[in-house]
Design a protein around this motif. Structure first.
Motif, PDB file in Angstrom:
ATOM      1  N   UNK A   6     -16.806 -16.564 -10.950  1.00 15.62           N
ATOM      2  CA  UNK A   6     -15.347 -16.570 -10.774  1.00 15.62           C
ATOM      3  C   UNK A   6     -14.748 -15.460 -11.641  1.00 15.62           C
ATOM      4  N   UNK A   7     -14.001 -14.568 -11.011  1.00 14.00           N
ATOM      5  CA  UNK A   7     -13.330 -13.477 -11.731  1.00 14.00           C
ATOM      6  C   UNK A   7     -11.868 -13.864 -11.944  1.00 14.00           C
ATOM      7  N   UNK A   8     -11.383 -13.725 -13.159  1.00 15.67           N
ATOM      8  CA  UNK A   8      -9.979 -14.016 -13.474  1.00 15.67           C
ATOM      9  C   UNK A   8      -9.275 -12.717 -13.848  1.00 15.67           C
ATOM     10  N   UNK A   9      -8.161 -12.450 -13.170  1.00 18.76           N
ATOM     11  CA  UNK A   9      -7.389 -11.239 -13.449  1.00 18.76           C
ATOM     12  C   UNK A   9      -5.936 -11.630 -13.749  1.00 18.76           C
ATOM     13  N   UNK A  10      -5.528 -11.614 -15.037  1.00 13.33           N
ATOM     14  CA  UNK A  10      -4.127 -11.884 -15.364  1.00 13.33           C
ATOM     15  C   UNK A  10      -3.261 -10.694 -14.962  1.00 13.33           C
ATOM     16  N   UNK A  91     -11.159  -9.704 -16.382  1.00 19.42           N
ATOM     17  CA  UNK A  91     -10.875  -8.283 -16.550  1.00 19.42           C
ATOM     18  C   UNK A  91      -9.394  -8.061 -16.295  1.00 19.42           C
ATOM     19  N   UNK A  92      -8.871  -6.992 -16.841  1.00 18.33           N
ATOM     20  CA  UNK A  92      -7.443  -6.715 -16.728  1.00 18.33           C
ATOM     21  C   UNK A  92      -7.095  -6.097 -15.383  1.00 18.33           C
ATOM     22  N   UNK A  93      -5.840  -6.262 -15.004  1.00 20.44           N
ATOM     23  CA  UNK A  93      -5.383  -5.756 -13.716  1.00 20.44           C
ATOM     24  C   UNK A  93      -4.862  -4.344 -13.749  1.00 20.44           C
ATOM     25  N   UNK A  94      -4.948  -3.682 -14.916  1.00 17.35           N
ATOM     26  CA  UNK A  94      -4.375  -2.341 -15.046  1.00 17.35           C
ATOM     27  C   UNK A  94      -5.411  -1.224 -14.915  1.00 17.35           C
TER      28      UNK A  94
END
Length: 238
Positions: A6-10, A91-94
């Motif tokens: 599962x990948x989480x991207x805030x 991982x970050x969304x930027x």
């Protein structure tokens, strides 16, 4: 559906980057991608919802108020735990993180490491790749963390590219973890108290069009107070 990765991207003010980040993911190796819209003014979550349709591997969480990068990530972690995914990777969304490194994280989690994190070279010769204020802040915070945690192996404590075994994550009281930019450091400190087995993965230093609101030198004093609280907590828990 398999429930392994599962990948989480805030997401907060990353509308101009998030789509390219998602497109760079290898969905054949990923079971779920959780986009957490942290009450984003740019409505990043809605943008993705309209942009990417009929992809059952993408789940979007819309937070009713801004929780900070840590709070948004924790919301994604709770989803992964609830749905019983084996590993969760943030991982970050930027675009500052390398999705190509996800495979390496998964490989080492499967080898028995509970926690993997990225690190950028903080060697002085890498200065041209990172804004000076960022470099000084990262070096200072990493040194403070090493001293407080009595763990001198951590190379880049502010790096937010992390992967963790969800069963090990459940050992941590997520309600006690900071919701702001101190999140990664607070989580790592608590994981170290639980004798976590860590593997660190070298990543590129990417600061193209960097617009983060984090000002490392301004947060050093508040972070030191957090560190001292953690140090006190370490002695009281032992």
């Amino acid at each position: 559906m398999k429930k392994e990765i599962c990948i989480v991207i805030p997401c907060f003010n990353v509308k101009n980057k998030i789509f390219s980040v998602i497109k760079s993911l290898n969905f054949k190796k990923i079971d779920k991608v959780v986009i957490v819209d942290d009450k984003c003014p740019e409505q990043s979550g809605l943008y993705i919802k309209n942009k990417i349709k009929n992809n059952k591997k993408i789940h979007i969480i819309f937070l009713k108020k801004n929780h900070g990068v840590g709070g948004a990530t924790i919301a994604g972690f709770r989803y992964a735990i609830k749905k019983k995914y084996k590993f969760v990777i943030k991982l970050d969304g930027d675009g500052q993180h390398e999705p190509s490194k996800i495979k390496k994280i998964i490989d080492h989690l499967n080898k028995g490491y509970n926690y993997c994190k990225g690190y950028r070279s903080l060697n002085i010769f890498n200065l041209n790749k990172m804004p000076l204020i960022r470099y000084l802040g990262n070096v200072t915070l990493t040194l403070i963390f090493n001293i407080i945690s009595n763990n001198y192996t951590i190379k880049d404590v502010t790096n937010g590219f992390i992967g963790i075994e969800t069963n090990f994550l459940k050992k941590i009281n997520l309600n006690e973890i900071k919701n702001d930019y101190f999140f990664e450091q607070d989580l790592l400190f608590n994981l170290i108290l639980k004798k976590v087995k860590i593997f660190q993965i070298k990543t590129k230093t990417i600061y193209e069009d960097e617009k983060s609101s984090l000002k490392p030198l301004k947060v050093i004093l508040p972070f030191i107070s957090y560190y001292l609280k953690n140090l006190f907590s370490k002695f009281t828990k032992n």
